[in-house]
Each structure stands twice: as structure tokens, then as C-alpha cells.
Scaffold this motif. Structure first.
Motif, PDB file in Angstrom:
ATOM      1  N   GLY A 393       3.755  -0.244   2.743  1.00 12.71           N
ATOM      2  CA  GLY A 393       4.394  -0.961   1.507  1.00 12.71           C
ATOM      3  C   GLY A 393       5.393  -2.263   1.531  1.00 12.71           C
ATOM      4  N   GLU A 394       6.066  -1.952   2.849  1.00 13.59           N
ATOM      5  CA  GLU A 394       7.295  -2.821   3.152  1.00 13.59           C
ATOM      6  C   GLU A 394       6.719  -4.390   3.471  1.00 13.59           C
ATOM      7  OE1 GLU A 394      11.313  -3.453   5.915  1.00 13.59           O
ATOM      8  OE2 GLU A 394      10.366  -1.556   5.641  1.00 13.59           O
ATOM      9  N   PHE A 395       5.651  -4.421   4.299  1.00 15.31           N
ATOM     10  CA  PHE A 395       5.229  -5.480   4.921  1.00 15.31           C
ATOM     11  C   PHE A 395       4.358  -6.067   3.948  1.00 15.31           C
ATOM     12  CE2 PHE A 395       5.577  -3.007   8.755  1.00 15.31           C
ATOM     13  CZ  PHE A 395       6.646  -3.169   9.149  1.00 15.31           C
ATOM     14  N   LEU A 397       4.472  -5.779   0.568  1.00 15.86           N
ATOM     15  CA  LEU A 397       5.549  -6.256  -0.505  1.00 15.86           C
ATOM     16  C   LEU A 397       6.049  -7.849  -0.114  1.00 15.86           C
ATOM     17  CD1 LEU A 397       6.225  -5.258  -3.336  1.00 15.86           C
ATOM     18  CD2 LEU A 397       8.456  -4.510  -2.190  1.00 15.86           C
ATOM     19  N   SER A 398       6.388  -7.634   1.042  1.00 14.06           N
ATOM     20  CA  SER A 398       7.020  -9.087   1.631  1.00 14.06           C
ATOM     21  C   SER A 398       5.954  -9.992   1.671  1.00 14.06           C
ATOM     22  CB  SER A 398       7.519  -8.773   3.175  1.00 14.06           C
ATOM     23  OG  SER A 398       8.026  -9.702   3.704  1.00 14.06           O
TER      24      SER A 398
ATOM     25  N   SER B 101      12.667 -13.655   0.863  1.00 17.51           N
ATOM     26  CA  SER B 101      13.538 -12.753   0.962  1.00 17.51           C
ATOM     27  C   SER B 101      14.879 -13.523   1.267  1.00 17.51           C
ATOM     28  CB  SER B 101      13.202 -11.888   1.923  1.00 17.51           C
ATOM     29  OG  SER B 101      12.854 -12.364   3.139  1.00 17.51           O
TER      30      SER B 101
END
Lengths: 467, 116
Positions: A393-395, A397-398, B101
Motif C-alpha cells: 500500500g505505502e509504495f 500509494l506514493s 510528498s
């Protein structure tokens, strides 16, 4: 030479256009196109044109033979001879490595794979000449008596490397007589720029992300990473293929040829049968018109004929097992839909049909991507909850956030937005003027941006190049 | 003979607009073509600290082996006039394809496996 390169856009094409439009007689225009088409094909490997011209020579005489003989038996012999030659050439140039490698692994043999010239686009132009000789045999077209006119049909550079597969009857009259109207030039240029932008601004940028997820080692791929990567690959492949077709259709139109459409917003389909009516239309219609009517297995056994068509569709896309699986995978869903029937399918809620078709297409492009069957297995497992790397999810999403405008633009461009603007402008004269002018300005901007992005293009070859 | 599909879906466009559209697109085309073929080509990229591809010498052998066309394509694409400016624009374009980000660090793709 590929279309999405500076050398094609700003050296080859301008010289070709000037040489083409400077002369008025159609004979000289045709000669200019032949010379530039052969130069285009010979650019990377000059030896190639020998085989291209040979193909035109052989099929020219096959056509003449079919036309000259009165007896059906001799006509048939000419056709069979032509088919053996054409299929033999594809087999030799495209599938020799695949066939020999498989023979070696089955019989533990050590037959070396002969290193010979790469015949880019052989699947496209060979299918064109097959359609020509079969149409001659069926009496749909008159055999071309002028060799150079047939050579122009075979080698015409806009569709030579990556299609669409143009039928002889589509452009037969235009080879003899054509004129580029202002409408043709305007629409051709616009279509060309749209195709180039699809390829360079969307497809090439999407592929950079795809490679981050699906390229290299995929052992650490998470569930969301696998889905994210393959969804983007599905978008990439559409813009790459349809972008190339747009360029071909646009260029053809600039020269006064009117090719058929090859893509019709395929991701709007509601089932797989419809998908193949919208995706690579010229290939689907080729198999439908030339392979399906041939009753290899008797008239009753339509399912075996269907199997053969999808086996050939798979093999046509590449000399590897994953393409065969890919073709049969689609054949399976087409068969399923045929058995269920159109009426019953239409009763299924639209949302479910859209989800079903998109899932089949996206997983299908996963099969298409991985030529290594081991990696394909790992990837298919990665799509499921059995993936040991978790949901992730994290990567993802990034990456999604970092490319959100590109992905949003790509998704929007899968819809028929041009048609929507066209309809909007029909009702109001001012809106029409504003939309038309904005379209031109947008085209200018896209051409400029595409050209700048090509400065950095290192791996921008069209996928269909290897066909 | 016009393609039936094309005929069916297309509506006549006013002549004035057709001319404007053709002139505008061709102007960009011609402008870039003149620039790229006549402006001085750099030989070195200071940002990348390397020599750019050189124009190869034409010989019959190098042409038929495909070496000439390969090297010429490389030269044409590599030693583009004002290359550093275009590279900067490309970098800006790619940086603005989405939302960055806050920490300025972006993870793209799964992290490589670390062998134990």
C-alpha cells in the motif's frame, strides 16, 4: 526507424512530404512513396528490403496466376503456393527460435538457432499480402497487373511496421487515383499529433512506472503493487498500440489514403466479445474473414475453428508460450460468452459486466507482459491473497500520488472525449469555434511537448515493432 | 474512394478553420525541423559529464552493415541543439506528473530485496 523518434519526425518526414507534394502526377507520387517506404524499412537493417521486395514479387505473380488461369484447380494451386510461401516466411523469420528452442528442450537436442536479419513488421505486411491473394482467389479484387502498384501496397511506410492490417480493396482505388483535400490534411495532421502524443506523453511515461513494479525481480511484489502495475500496463499497451495506429492513419490521410479504424475505445466494452470488436480491429477482422470461414474441422465443429482462431491470435502476437496462453485465455471467455448467449449476457447488470470485462482484460495483459512462464506464475499468485508479501500500500500509494495527473489523464483519454466535444460543439456555433481553436492550440502544445520528451527517449520502441 | 467509416462519422469543417489548423500545426513542425537541423549541435554534456555522440562517417560498408544508420540515429537524438534546456524541461515535466510528498522523498515501486 520508428515514428516516435526525432530523426523520423524532423528529418525523414519533412523531406518525404516535400518530395511528395512537389510533384503532381500520381505515378511520381507513388514512386516517391515507394522510395521513402523502402528507405524507411531499410534504415536499421538494409538487407531487410530484399525480403520485402521478394514478398511483393512472389505475391504479384501469385495474383497474376490466379487471374490468368481459368481452371479452378490451377487457381487453387497458385493460392496454396502463395500461402505456403507467406506462412513459411513468417515461420522462418519470426518463429524459428521458438520452434527450435522447444524441439531442443523436448528431445534434449542441441540444434543452434540461426542468427538472421530481424524482419520488423513481417506479421503485418504478410497478413496484408495473404488478404490480397485470398481476395484475388475469391474474386473480391482484380489482381494488380502493375508490379509497382502492388509494391506500394506492400511497403507503404505508414502501416508497414505496425499496422493496421490494410486490405488491398481498401486502398486499391486510391493507389490509382487520390487527392489530399484540405480536410484530409487537417484531420491527418491532427490525428498524427494525437497518436504521437498518446505514445510519447502517455504510453512512454506510464511504462516507466510499469517497469518499476513489473520489471526486474517480482518476488517482492505486493498484492496492490501487482494490480497497480498491471492496470498501468493495460493503459500503457492501449496508448502504445492505438497511438501507433493513429499515427499510421493520420500519415495515410496526409498522403490521401483512408485506412480503416483499428481501435474504438476498447476499455468501454461490456464483455470480451465486444472488447475484440473494439481492440486491434484489423487483426480480428482478418481472422474472422480469412480463417474462420475455412472449415478445417467440418462445418459442425465451430468450436474447434474458434480454438484455432484464438490460438493463431495468440501466436501472432509473439513467439512465446505466454502469447499462446493469452490467445487461448481470450478464446475461452469468447466461447463462454457464446455458450451463454448475447441475450442472457445483456440481462446481467451493466456494472457487473464492466467489472468482469475489465478484470479479464487486465489479468490478460499480465499474461501478455510476462514472457517468462515462471515469472508469470509468480505474478498471478501475487494478484491473490496467497501473496506472501502482503497487501502492501505505502509504495503503491506514493507512486500513485506522484503520478496522479498522468494516470488521471490516461484514464480520461480512454473515453471518447473527442466525440463528446464534437457533440457539444454541434449545438452552438461559438462553442464550435472555441473548441476547434482550442483543439488546434492543444495539438501545437502536444507536438512541442512530445518533441521535447523525445530528446530523452532511450527505450521508446513501439511494442508492435517486433511483430 | 473514401473509407465509408470515415465518411459516416465526419462532418464538413469550415475551410477557414482547416487552413488555420494546418498552418498552425505545420508551423510548429517546420519551426522545430529548422531549429533541430540548422542550430549548432553540442559536443559535450556538462550536466552528464560525457561526450555526446558524434556524426559518423558514411561508407558503403558501414551503411550495408547498418552501423552508419544506427550511429547517425544516435547522433541525431543525442547531440540535440540546446539539449540541457530540454533535459531540464523533461525533468520538470516528470516532477509534476503528480503530487509530491512533504518530505520530498518519493518511493516508486517495491524496495529491492536484501539478501541475508
Amino acid at each position: 526507424m520508428i515514428f516516435s523518434s526525432l530523426i523520423f519526425l524532423y528529418l525523414f518526414l519533412p523531406i518525404c512530404l516535400v518530395a511528395y507534394f512537389i510533384f503532381k502526377p500520381i505515378k511520381i507520387k507513388n514512386a516517391v512513396l515507394i522510395v521513402f517506404s523502402l528507405a524507411f524499412y531499410a534504415w536499421d537493417e538494409p538487407v531487410r528490403i530484399v525480403f520485402l521486395i521478394l514478398s511483393a514479387v512472389v505475391n504479384y505473380f501469385v495474383g497474376i496466376g490466379i487471374g490468368a488461369f481459368k481452371k479452378e484447380k490451377y487457381k487453387k494451386l497458385c493460392l496454396i503456393g502463395g500461402l505456403i510461401y507467406n506462412i513459411g516466411m513468417i515461420g522462418f523469420f519470426k518463429y524459428r527460435g521458438f520452434i527450435i528452442t522447444n524441439i531442443n528442450s523436448i528431445f534434449s537436442a542441441d540444434i543452434p538457432v540461426p542468427e538472421i536479419v530481424q524482419m520488423a513488421g513481417i506479421s503485418f505486411y504478410t497478413f496484408q499480402v495473404i488478404s490480397y491473394i485470398v481476395d484475388c482467389y475469391w474474386g473480391k479484387v482484380e489482381p494488380q497487373k502493375n508490379f509497382f502498384k502492388l509494391l506500394l501496397y506492400v511497403c507503404l511506410f505508414p502501416q508497414l511496421i505496425a499496422g493496421p492490417i490494410v486490405r488491398y480493396q481498401t486502398i486499391a482505388a486510391e493507389i490509382d487515383s487520390r487527392k489530399t483535400s484540405l480536410e484530409d490534411l487537417s484531420r491527418g495532421l491532427t490525428r498524427f499529433v494525437v497518436g504521437l502524443s498518446k505514445k510519447v506523453i502517455l504510453a512512454d511515461q506510464l511504462y516507466r512506472i510499469v517497469e518499476d513494479f513489473l520489471g526486474g525481480s517480482i518476488n517482492s511484489l505486493t498484492v496492490s503493487g501487482a494490480w497497480y502495475g498491471v492496470i498501468l500496463y493495460s493503459l500503457y499497451i492501449y496508448f502504445d498500440f492505438s497511438g501507433y495506429s493513429d499515427i499510421a492513419i493520420g500519415l495515410g490521410r496526409i498522403f490521401g489514403f483512408h485506412f480503416n479504424e483499428n481501435f474504438d475505445h476498447p476499455y468501454l466494452c461490456k464483455d470480451i466479445t465486444e472488447f475484440w470488436q473494439r481492440w486491434h480491429i484489423s487483426l480480428g477482422s482478418f481472422f474472422r474473414d480469412y480463417l474462420l470461414p475455412i472449415t478445417f474441422f467440418g462445418k459442425r465443429n465451430k468450436y474447434l475453428s474458434l480454438f484455432l482462431v484464438w490460438l493463431c491470435t495468440g501466436i501472432w502476437h509473439g513467439a512465446n508460450w505466454n502469447y499462446i496462453i493469452w490467445g487461448l485465455y481470450y478464446g475461452m471467455f469468447i466461447l463462454l460468452e457464446t455458450l451463454i448467449g448475447k441475450k442472457k449476457i445483456n440481462k446481467i447488470p451493466l456494472v457487473i459486466r464492466h467489472i468482469y470485462s475489465k478484470l479479464v482484460i487486465i489479468i490478460g495483459f499480465g499474461i501478455f507482459y510476462f514472457e517468462d512462464i515462471g515469472k508469470l506464475g509468480t505474478f498471478l499468485k501475487a494478484l491473490t491473497p496467497f501473496n506472501a508479501n502482503g497487501w502492501g500500500g505505502e509504495f503503491e500509494l506514493s507512486s500513485l500520488c506522484g503520478n496522479i495527473f498522468l494516470i488521471a489523464a490516461a484514464i480520461i483519454c480512454t473515453f471518447p472525449i473527442m466525440k463528446a466535444f464534437g457533440k457539444l460543439s454541434e449545438k452552438n456555433g461559438t462553442a464550435k469555434a472555441v473548441i476547434s481553436m482550442s483543439g488546434t492550440v492543444l495539438c501545437m502544445g502536444m507536438l512541442l511537448l512530445s518533441s521535447i520528451l523525445l530528446v530523452d527517449a532511450t527505450t521508446n520502441a513501439f511494442l508492435y515493432w517486433r511483430f | 474512394m473514401k473509407n465509408k467509416n470515415t465518411e459516416k462519422t465526419e462532418k464538413k469543417t469550415p475551410r477557414g478553420f482547416l487552413i488555420f489548423n494546418i498552418a498552425a500545426i505545420l508551423a510548429v513542425f517546420a519551426g522545430i525541423a529548422v531549429f533541430i537541423n540548422t542550430a549548432p549541435r553540442p559536443t559535450v554534456s556538462e550536466e552528464e559529464q560525457r561526450e555526446l555522440a558524434k556524426c559518423p562517417r558514411f561508407t558503403v560498408e558501414s551503411y550495408f552493415s547498418g552501423e552508419f544508420t544506427e550511429k547517425f540515429s544516435e547522433y541525431y537524438n543525442d547531440a540535440v541543439p540546446m539539449r540541457s534546456v530540454w533535459k531540464l524541461i523533461i525533468s520538470e515535466f516528470r516532477d509534476n506528473l503528480g503530487i509530491k510528498s512533504d518530505d520530498g522523498v518519493d518511493f516508486i515501486g517495491p524496495l529491492p530485496e536484501i539478501e541475508k
